[in-house]
Design an enzyme around this catalytic site. Structure first.
Site, mmCIF file in Angstrom:
data_model
loop_
_atom_site.group_PDB
_atom_site.id
_atom_site.type_symbol
_atom_site.label_atom_id
_atom_site.label_comp_id
_atom_site.label_asym_id
_atom_site.label_seq_id
_atom_site.Cartn_x
_atom_site.Cartn_y
_atom_site.Cartn_z
ATOM 1 N N SER A 230 -18.961 31.905 -76.995
ATOM 2 C CA SER A 230 -18.679 30.422 -77.548
ATOM 3 C C SER A 230 -20.164 30.012 -78.068
ATOM 4 C CB SER A 230 -18.628 29.294 -76.381
ATOM 5 O OG SER A 230 -19.785 29.227 -75.439
ATOM 6 N N ASP A 231 -20.079 28.935 -78.775
ATOM 7 C CA ASP A 231 -21.361 28.345 -78.851
ATOM 8 C C ASP A 231 -22.171 27.661 -77.871
ATOM 9 O OD1 ASP A 231 -23.687 27.228 -80.602
ATOM 10 O OD2 ASP A 231 -22.324 26.440 -82.182
#
Length: 760
Positions: A230-231
């Site tokens: 994920s970011d």
């Protein structure tokens, strides 16, 4: 140290359940967190292994570990149109990462430039998926040649920074596949990035990392078997974490304290299985062994890397205007005014995760002195540079007055403008296309007293200079061209090098002309749903379809020499949908200087069932030629060059017919063209009784489908024999079942039979 797939699975099988769970998040900024096996690795936005704001801390006070080569950022690399150069840059950055124990380099960003206002546009290559994919794939291959994992991001539709962590991109199926997913798909066909980062935003109502429609494209349709992260802090609640991991997300880019106990609950409640955790652990362990595959860290040659950064800056600098004043002659210069604080304090990168502290910073003013000698120069700052997020811009009357006096006394002026560090940055978008007011005031004041001005612009995205570009004698767009930008600009100004760049995005005449103008929210708007209402028409596709004038077209850039294109040939006149056609042509340098040009190949579908852009980039080649030299260029086009996505069938299709192959120097300067016929029976639409009559009668397959029906029916659906047919086109075809057509009735069975034939 390399491991086979079987060996990786054996390691996964040896892990405890607790260890498998801990693979799903970071521990002290490390992936893996498997100390028993000696597995842990780290990621960073840049090769220096850290982040340090060079505007806030004097360069001499920064720790050595924060240094590295600052290469031109992605937009400036994109302006080079040179995938081989991108590979060299990736290789060099991989070496620096390895030297600083950075295992995953969180680049490249390849998102499409939907609006020129996007805050991180300088981190992205282009508005076109073909150019972006060629540059991105080569860069990835370069980074990973050094046993450093590249991180392909941001998957997908991260096209604005404002409210990026909460917004929902509403994108139709065709647009999503033809533009925003397409660039990732093409990159995965040309490279194998060991990691991919999902975006913050939602797409069509769901966070991307837990959106089956999108994650299934990546994992199942494209077969990606690498690590998906994920970011940072992009996964919100327990339900998001669990659903994300079940959809194909491996690692949440956040510390495990916010993650592990929730996954334990999910395991105990049967919400996530150990088998699903095994797959995650496989990706985490596999990535570690790819990185640590017997690579020995070599001593860095930073001088060579700086030379590469300079070459990249030269290749990406775009000459927008030139009335013949450039290149300057150092011998003929008598009193050269250098105006603009950027001449002495260059802004060579954007803010946020695009940051990199340049090890060896070339100062443009100092480099100009090397060309002319200091006695020929006079300098005035003209404005004050203030860094910030975003920076303050306050005109300074004293600086302005000093610059005007310098301009009055100069024979020629080089005026430096651009965006101070922080105007273009992660976290927010721009609100307009203009230069800061202090610089606009400076330009107006200088041009009132002296119009012998060469304007240098350093921004990471399009800027509106329409008030000045025809009043000055030349315009150079330098972009955020890295630590060697200063020497590159000086050498281009004085003719030691040529401006090798071509625009990777369209420069509009006005913000109001841009495709997403009414659908690109920014402060103070709060818009939970951002509608991609422009559809497949972004960048040059939009301006072509709307027949709008542009300031500078996609692919545009002037040279110090001239080129002639001739003799286009195709190796076949007709081809199948899965065949290839090679377009060949000659390019000749007809000027007196060596130079480079970018030959661009576009494809135009002469007639299609669904609307298509006027032309689309399908290939390109940068060619370097000596005076009088000519070279044959050959570019092979395959299925991807002719297909488009049909939502009716949820797939890519090649529709048969004529296609025009165009060769040009920009999207608006087409020089050669030739036709190829593509033979294909692939359907574009799925016919149903609920579809309007007009879709049936417009299809070439309709006459054959009707051939065995009675004459009354055939005549009714023939516009030459039924003047009322235009009125019936909007009626669903199935509505004519059991309706008297004048001399008989069309039955339900006949409707079904015709529909079946249309779909066969």
């Amino acid at each position: 140290m390399a491991k086979t797939e079987k060996e990786i699975w054996e390691i996964v099988d040896s892990l405890t359940l607790d260890e498998k769970i801990r693979c799903c998040a970071l521990h002290e900024d490390r992936f893996g967190n498997l100390p028993r096996l000696g597995i842990a690795y780290r990621s960073c936005d840049n090769p220096s292994g850290g982040w340090c704001d060079y505007f806030r801390i004097p360069r001499e006070e920064m720790e050595e570990k924060f240094w590295g080569t600052c290469f031109p950022q992605a937009a400036a690399q994109g302006a080079s149109w040179d995938p081989e150069l991108a590979h060299e840059i990736g290789t060099a950055m991989g070496k620096e990462c390895k030297n600083q124990q950075v295992d995953i380099l969180l680049r490249p960003g390849v998102n499409m430039k939907r609006s020129p206002l996007g805050g991180r546009n300088f981190e992205y290559y282009s508005e076109d998926p073909v150019l972006s994919s060629e540059m991105g794939a080569s860069y990835i291959n370069g980074v990973q040649s050094q046993r450093v994992a590249a991180n392909l991001k941001h998957f997908v539709c991260n096209n604005q920074e404002y409210e990026r962590m909460t917004t929902n991109a509403v994108v139709d199926e065709r647009t999503l596949n033809e533009l925003y997913l397409r660039v990732f798909q093409l990159i995965l066909e040309k490279s194998d990035p060991w990691t991919i980062m999902s975006c913050y935003n939602r797409v069509n109502g769901k966070w991307v990392h837990q959106n089956p429609e999108i994650m299934d494209k990546l994992r199942k349709e494209w077969g990606y078997n690498g690590l998906v992260m994920s970011d940072a802090f992009a996964v919100h609640y327990k339900e998001d974490k669990v659903e994300g991991h079940k959809c194909g997300l491996d690692v949440e880019l956040a510390e495990e304290s916010n993650h592990v106990h929730l996954l334990w609950d999910a395991v105990n409640n049967g919400e996530i299985s150990e088998e699903e955790l095994n797959t995650i652990a496989y990706h985490v362990v596999d990535c570690f062994y790819k990185i640590h595959d017997g690579y020995e860290v070599a001593e860095l040659d930073l001088a060579a890397h700086h030379a590469l950064a300079k070459r990249a800056a030269l290749e990406g600098t775009v000459l927008l205007e030139n009335d013949g004043v450039l290149p300057l002659s150092a011998e003929q210069v008598k009193n050269l005014g250098v105006i603009g604080a950027f001449a002495k304090s260059p802004c060579y990168m954007g803010g946020g995760s695009g940051h990199m502290n340049g090890h060896t910073l070339d100062i443009t003013y100092d480099e100009i002195i090397k060309q002319t000698g200091e006695e020929k120069l006079s300098y005035a700052a003209g404005y004050q540079i203030n860094a910030g997020f975003p920076p303050e811009d306050t005109p300074r009357e004293g600086l302005l007055a000093e610059a005007v006096e310098t301009a009055k006394n100069a024979d020629q002026i080089i005026l430096f403008t651009g965006y101070p560090y922080g105007i273009e940055s992660e976290g927010y978008d721009r609100t307009d296309l203009f230069l800061p007011k202090s610089q606009r005031d400076l330009l107006e004041a200088v041009l009132e007293v002296n119009q012998n001005v060469i304007l240098v612009v350093n921004t990471g995205a399009p800027v509106d200079i329409s008030a000045y570009n025809k009043r000055v004698r030349a315009v150079i767009q330098g972009g955020y061209a890295g630590e060697a930008m200063g020497s590159a600009i000086a050498e281009i100004l004085f003719g030691q090098a040529e401006p090798g760049g071509r625009l990777p995005e369209t420069y509009p005449c006005r913000l109001e002309d841009t495709p997403s103008y009414l659908n690109f929210p920014c402060y103070p708007d709060t818009v939970p749903n951002v509608v991609y209402g422009e559809g497949i028409y972004i960048g040059y596709r939009w301006y072509d379809a709307k027949k709008l004038d542009v300031a500078y077209p996609f692919g545009y850039g002037l040279s110090y020499t001239t080129f002639e294109y001739s003799d286009i040939r195709l190796d076949k006149e007709s081809m199948g949908a899965d065949d290839t056609v090679t377009v060949s042509f000659w390019v000749k340098n007809t000027g007196s200087r060596a130079g480079s040009d970018v030959a661009q190949v576009y494809v135009h579908d002469v007639e299609s069932t669904m609307h298509r852009p006027v032309k689309e980039l399908r290939g390109f080649k940068k060619v370097r030629l000596a005076p009088g030299e000519e070279q044959e260029i050959s570019i092979t086009l395959g299925r991807h060059a002719f297909e488009y996505y049909t939502p009716a069938l949820h797939k890519w299709v090649v529709e048969g017919g004529s296609f025009e192959i165009m060769v040009g120097r920009s999207s608006r300067e087409i020089l050669l063209s030739a036709l190829v016929n593509v033979e294909s029976e692939e359907r574009v639409k799925y016919f149903s009784p609920q579809m309007q009559v007009g879709h049936f009668t417009a299809s070439p397959a309709f006459p054959e489908a009707m051939a065995e029906e009675n004459e009354t029916m055939r005549n009714f659906f023939d516009e030459k024999k039924n003047q009322l047919l235009p009125l019936a086109r909007a009626i669903p075809f199935g509505q004519f079942a059991d309706v008297d057509l004048g001399q008989g009735t069309m039955t339900v069975q006949q409707v079904q039979r015709i529909v079946h034939k249309m779909n066969s």
